[in-house]
Design an enzyme around this catalytic site. Structure first.
Site, mmCIF file in Angstrom:
data_model
loop_
_atom_site.group_PDB
_atom_site.id
_atom_site.type_symbol
_atom_site.label_atom_id
_atom_site.label_comp_id
_atom_site.label_asym_id
_atom_site.label_seq_id
_atom_site.Cartn_x
_atom_site.Cartn_y
_atom_site.Cartn_z
ATOM 1 N N HIS A 230 0.865 -1.172 -0.022
ATOM 2 C CA HIS A 230 0.016 -0.020 0.047
ATOM 3 C C HIS A 230 0.931 1.253 -0.032
ATOM 4 O O HIS A 230 0.477 2.390 -0.662
ATOM 5 C CB HIS A 230 -0.948 0.094 1.003
ATOM 6 C CG HIS A 230 -1.815 1.051 0.926
ATOM 7 N ND1 HIS A 230 -3.107 1.046 0.178
ATOM 8 C CD2 HIS A 230 -1.997 2.351 1.554
ATOM 9 C CE1 HIS A 230 -3.733 2.041 0.098
ATOM 10 N NE2 HIS A 230 -3.190 2.992 0.838
ATOM 11 N N TYR A 234 1.519 5.410 -2.480
ATOM 12 C CA TYR A 234 1.800 6.506 -2.162
ATOM 13 C C TYR A 234 3.359 6.869 -2.746
ATOM 14 O O TYR A 234 3.543 8.045 -3.010
ATOM 15 C CB TYR A 234 1.644 6.718 -0.713
ATOM 16 C CG TYR A 234 0.111 6.946 -0.658
ATOM 17 C CD1 TYR A 234 -0.432 7.858 -0.753
ATOM 18 C CD2 TYR A 234 -0.514 5.590 -0.155
ATOM 19 C CE1 TYR A 234 -1.807 7.975 -0.579
ATOM 20 C CE2 TYR A 234 -1.913 5.695 -0.006
ATOM 21 C CZ TYR A 234 -2.510 6.960 -0.088
ATOM 22 O OH TYR A 234 -3.789 6.949 -0.046
ATOM 23 N N HIS A 381 -9.797 0.041 -10.799
ATOM 24 C CA HIS A 381 -9.316 1.076 -9.973
ATOM 25 C C HIS A 381 -7.811 1.272 -9.957
ATOM 26 O O HIS A 381 -7.497 2.459 -9.914
ATOM 27 C CB HIS A 381 -9.772 0.473 -8.198
ATOM 28 C CG HIS A 381 -8.977 1.266 -7.166
ATOM 29 N ND1 HIS A 381 -9.423 2.483 -6.653
ATOM 30 C CD2 HIS A 381 -7.842 1.315 -6.406
ATOM 31 C CE1 HIS A 381 -8.577 3.136 -6.006
ATOM 32 N NE2 HIS A 381 -7.647 2.046 -5.779
ATOM 33 N N PHE A 382 -7.020 0.428 -9.973
ATOM 34 C CA PHE A 382 -5.412 0.342 -10.081
ATOM 35 C C PHE A 382 -5.273 1.131 -11.335
ATOM 36 O O PHE A 382 -4.479 2.100 -11.279
ATOM 37 C CB PHE A 382 -4.913 -0.963 -9.969
ATOM 38 C CG PHE A 382 -3.579 -1.109 -9.968
ATOM 39 C CD1 PHE A 382 -3.237 -0.996 -8.909
ATOM 40 C CD2 PHE A 382 -2.768 -1.263 -10.961
ATOM 41 C CE1 PHE A 382 -1.802 -0.986 -8.506
ATOM 42 C CE2 PHE A 382 -1.198 -1.387 -10.818
ATOM 43 C CZ PHE A 382 -1.013 -1.207 -9.545
ATOM 44 N N HIS A 383 -6.062 1.076 -12.522
ATOM 45 C CA HIS A 383 -5.754 1.733 -13.508
ATOM 46 C C HIS A 383 -6.131 3.042 -13.481
ATOM 47 O O HIS A 383 -5.434 3.863 -14.128
ATOM 48 C CB HIS A 383 -6.201 0.973 -14.852
ATOM 49 C CG HIS A 383 -5.351 -0.177 -15.226
ATOM 50 N ND1 HIS A 383 -5.656 -1.440 -14.682
ATOM 51 C CD2 HIS A 383 -4.425 -0.423 -16.306
ATOM 52 C CE1 HIS A 383 -4.704 -2.223 -15.096
ATOM 53 N NE2 HIS A 383 -4.094 -1.566 -16.041
ATOM 54 N N ARG A 446 -10.915 -11.057 -11.306
ATOM 55 C CA ARG A 446 -9.701 -10.758 -11.911
ATOM 56 C C ARG A 446 -8.587 -11.887 -12.099
ATOM 57 O O ARG A 446 -9.035 -13.059 -11.342
ATOM 58 C CB ARG A 446 -9.041 -9.512 -10.996
ATOM 59 C CG ARG A 446 -8.628 -10.149 -9.631
ATOM 60 C CD ARG A 446 -8.472 -8.819 -8.480
ATOM 61 N NE ARG A 446 -7.223 -8.262 -8.909
ATOM 62 C CZ ARG A 446 -6.608 -7.777 -7.967
ATOM 63 N NH1 ARG A 446 -6.779 -7.701 -6.797
ATOM 64 N NH2 ARG A 446 -5.156 -7.324 -8.401
ATOM 65 N N ARG A 447 -7.504 -11.850 -12.450
ATOM 66 C CA ARG A 447 -6.445 -12.681 -12.548
ATOM 67 C C ARG A 447 -7.000 -13.946 -13.343
ATOM 68 O O ARG A 447 -6.415 -15.072 -12.895
ATOM 69 C CB ARG A 447 -6.179 -13.022 -11.077
ATOM 70 C CG ARG A 447 -5.300 -11.673 -10.434
ATOM 71 C CD ARG A 447 -4.739 -12.678 -9.005
ATOM 72 N NE ARG A 447 -4.245 -11.519 -8.152
ATOM 73 C CZ ARG A 447 -4.771 -11.161 -7.044
ATOM 74 N NH1 ARG A 447 -5.897 -11.838 -6.691
ATOM 75 N NH2 ARG A 447 -4.282 -10.217 -6.237
#
Length: 556
Positions: A230, A234, A381-383, A446-447
């Site tokens: 996580h 950041y 979300h990640f993208h 996913r995956r």
């Protein structure tokens, strides 16, 4: 030349050639990794949508691993180190020979690790995905490569720490340059965060992959990974925030809203970005619900410095827009430089972080996470956060940083091409990330290399959304190719000239940030205390109540 578009950005001298070279080499490797990762990304999108069948000898998960590792770890780390090195050098009077040597050690170790890891993935001996979750076992060379990348990046941080300490010693009683302070805070977070993955790789994965120990504690390995995983987000975001706080105001002809607010937001990121990893493990057994709850609460505190950043940036935009004659409630908005790619690309990144941040709160909430966990919503979300917010900001930086390092200039023609590239990337990401979010809510996992599950009716309904995502992937790939072309132009073919390094002044010249914000003994002690409180007892419980270990598994 580009500076005629925006007179507020005055010419400044280049970095010395030796410092510029080490920074540029980091940026170049970043974009090489970006190009390979973009190709892997479009391939996996087409496969998942049923629009492409891979030839024998290549599997979907191998491509997925290459995309995640090269884009999420290699591209970002090289770019961040290269950019922050240049910024620290610019604001502290350049790098000494020792500091440049540390930076080159960083580049050499990371490059050895990157080449070793990429070869291992291409050999299909490390098809363990971006998170390299045990009990899937890669070749020991993959884990050694990961260790080299991490340790190498530490040396980049050491170079920045040394330059910062040198400046403070020569300027006792003065506040350090804001950009240097932010760079040091970012790399301090990175030093703390990578301790988790370093411990996992060195003490668990490498001995296990070499056969020195027969089994591995899966829950402990995942806990150590997410201790790192996580704050990694950041580590990606904070350099983008550096650009927003310090560089964008100069590009638009404005000033930093508040030096103190900017420093405080970075200190809060340092404190609260790491003790939050259990919110990635809400659905996993072996960790007490009480500790998961504490980590969720700490996760929500990280939203505070992000909201401070949003307030600060839009205050800068409004103030500058009104200086240029903007009237009425939103008249200032039309006065911003909407034809300058150095502003537009990062601005779209900022805007994308609004829904991206909201999605992060959903992922970190226990009940809502139960709905989206392990669905392709998480990938969307990640993208939206990394591949849109961070990537577009880094693209925007490239338009002035690469010319600054190479002694060239951004021409109006390349600026127009950059605007088109930015639009193409934005549309592609809206299609891909939007489809992923929506079909994730419908339950698409996913995956997985496939999504039709035979003739089952519900999964067949997902295919149309996967095809929309694949179309978005097509556009993103074309935008990536265009970006690579732009980088090549800026390095080798753009006209010679002087390009400014945009560093804004503070709006209030009398503002002096409180001295406490640079008392590192205080903030690092608090950071360690928070980590011990958040992870000390849970890891102790995992060690003394360890479940049976798992032998290595290879599923490919």
């Amino acid at each position: 030349m580009m500076n005629q578009f925006f007179p507020g950005l005055q010419q400044e001298g280049r970095l010395d050639p030796a410092t510029a070279r080490v920074s540029l080499y980091h940026i170049l490797v970043a974009f090489i990794a970006f190009g390979i990762a973009a190709l892997a990304g479009v391939i996996q999108g087409l496969v998942r949508a049923g629009m492409l069948t891979l030839p024998s000898g290549i599997n979907y998960y191998q491509i997925l691993t290459a995309h995640g590792v090269l884009m999420g770890l290699v591209f970002t780390t090289y770019f961040i180190v290269g950019f922050l090195l240049s910024g620290v050098a610019k604001t502290t009077g350049g790098l000494t020979a020792l500091e440049r040597k540390l930076a080159w050690i960083c580049w050499i170790l990371m490059t050895i690790g990157t080449v070793m890891g990429t070869i291992t993935i291409l050999q299909n001996n490390a098809t363990v995905l971006y998170t390299f979750y045990a009990p899937l076992k890669a070749s020991p060379f993959f884990y050694i490569a990961a260790a080299l990348i991490v340790v190498g990046s530490w040396f980049g941080g050491y170079a920045m720490f040394a330059a910062y300490a040198r400046w403070r010693k020569a300027h006792k009683g003065q506040r350090s340059p804001l950009l240097a302070f932010m760079a040091v805070t970012t790399m301090a977070l990175w030093q703390v965060a990578t301790l988790g993955v370093a411990a996992e790789v060195l003490f668990q994965l490498i001995p296990w992959s070499l056969g020195w120990v027969p089994t591995i504690d899966v829950v402990l390995s995942r806990t150590l990974f997410w201790y790192f995983g996580h704050p990694l987000v950041y580590f990606w975001l904070m350099p983008a925030y550096v650009v927003w706080y310090v560089c964008i105001p100069k590009i638009i002809g404005g000033k930093v809203f508040s030096d103190t607010l900017a420093r405080l937001s970075f200190i809060l990121f340092l404190l609260f970005s790491t003790p939050v990893g259990f919110h990635h493990q809400l659905m996993e057994p072996g960790i007490s619900a009480h500790w998961k709850f504490i980590h969720v609460i700490l996760t929500l505190t990280v939203a505070l410095p992000s909201m401070m950043t949003a307030f600060s940036m839009f205050a800068v935009f409004e103030r500058r827009g009104r200086e240029l004659g903007g009237k009425a409630l939103f008249g200032w908005f039309t006065k911003l430089p909407w034809k300058d790619v150095r502003f537009v690309a990062p601005f779209i990144g900022m805007a994308a972080f609004i829904p991206g941040g909201a999605g992060g709160i959903i992922n970190a909430s226990n009940q809502l996470n139960a709905v989206v966990h392990n669905t392709i919503w998480v990938t969307g979300h990640f993208h939206l956060t990394v591949a849109t917010t961070v990537a577009l900001t880094f693209f925007g930086v490239s338009y002035w940083l690469i010319p600054q390092l190479t002694g060239r200039v951004l021409t109006p023609r390349v600026n127009r091409i950059g605007m088109f590239q930015t639009g193409l990337w934005t549309v592609g990401m809206i299609l891909m990330s939007g489809a992923m979010h929506y079909v994730g809510l419908l339950g698409a996992p996913r995956r997985t290399a496939f999504a039709e599950y035979g003739t089952s009716q519900v999964p067949l309904e997902w295919l149309s959304y996967n095809k929309i995502a694949a179309v978005g992937g097509y556009l993103l790939f074309f935008a990536a190719v265009l970006m690579i072309g732009i980088v090549i132009n800026l390095v080798f073919f753009a006209p010679k000239g002087e390009t400014a390094y945009p560093i804004a002044e503070t709006a209030d010249p009398k503002e002096v940030a409180p001295a406490i914000l640079e008392r590192w003994s205080v903030w690092l002690t608090l950071t360690v205390l928070l980590l011990v409180l958040a992870y000390g007892y849970p890891i102790y419980e995992l060690l003394v109540n360890a479940p049976p270990g798992s032998p290595p598994i290879r599923t490919w």
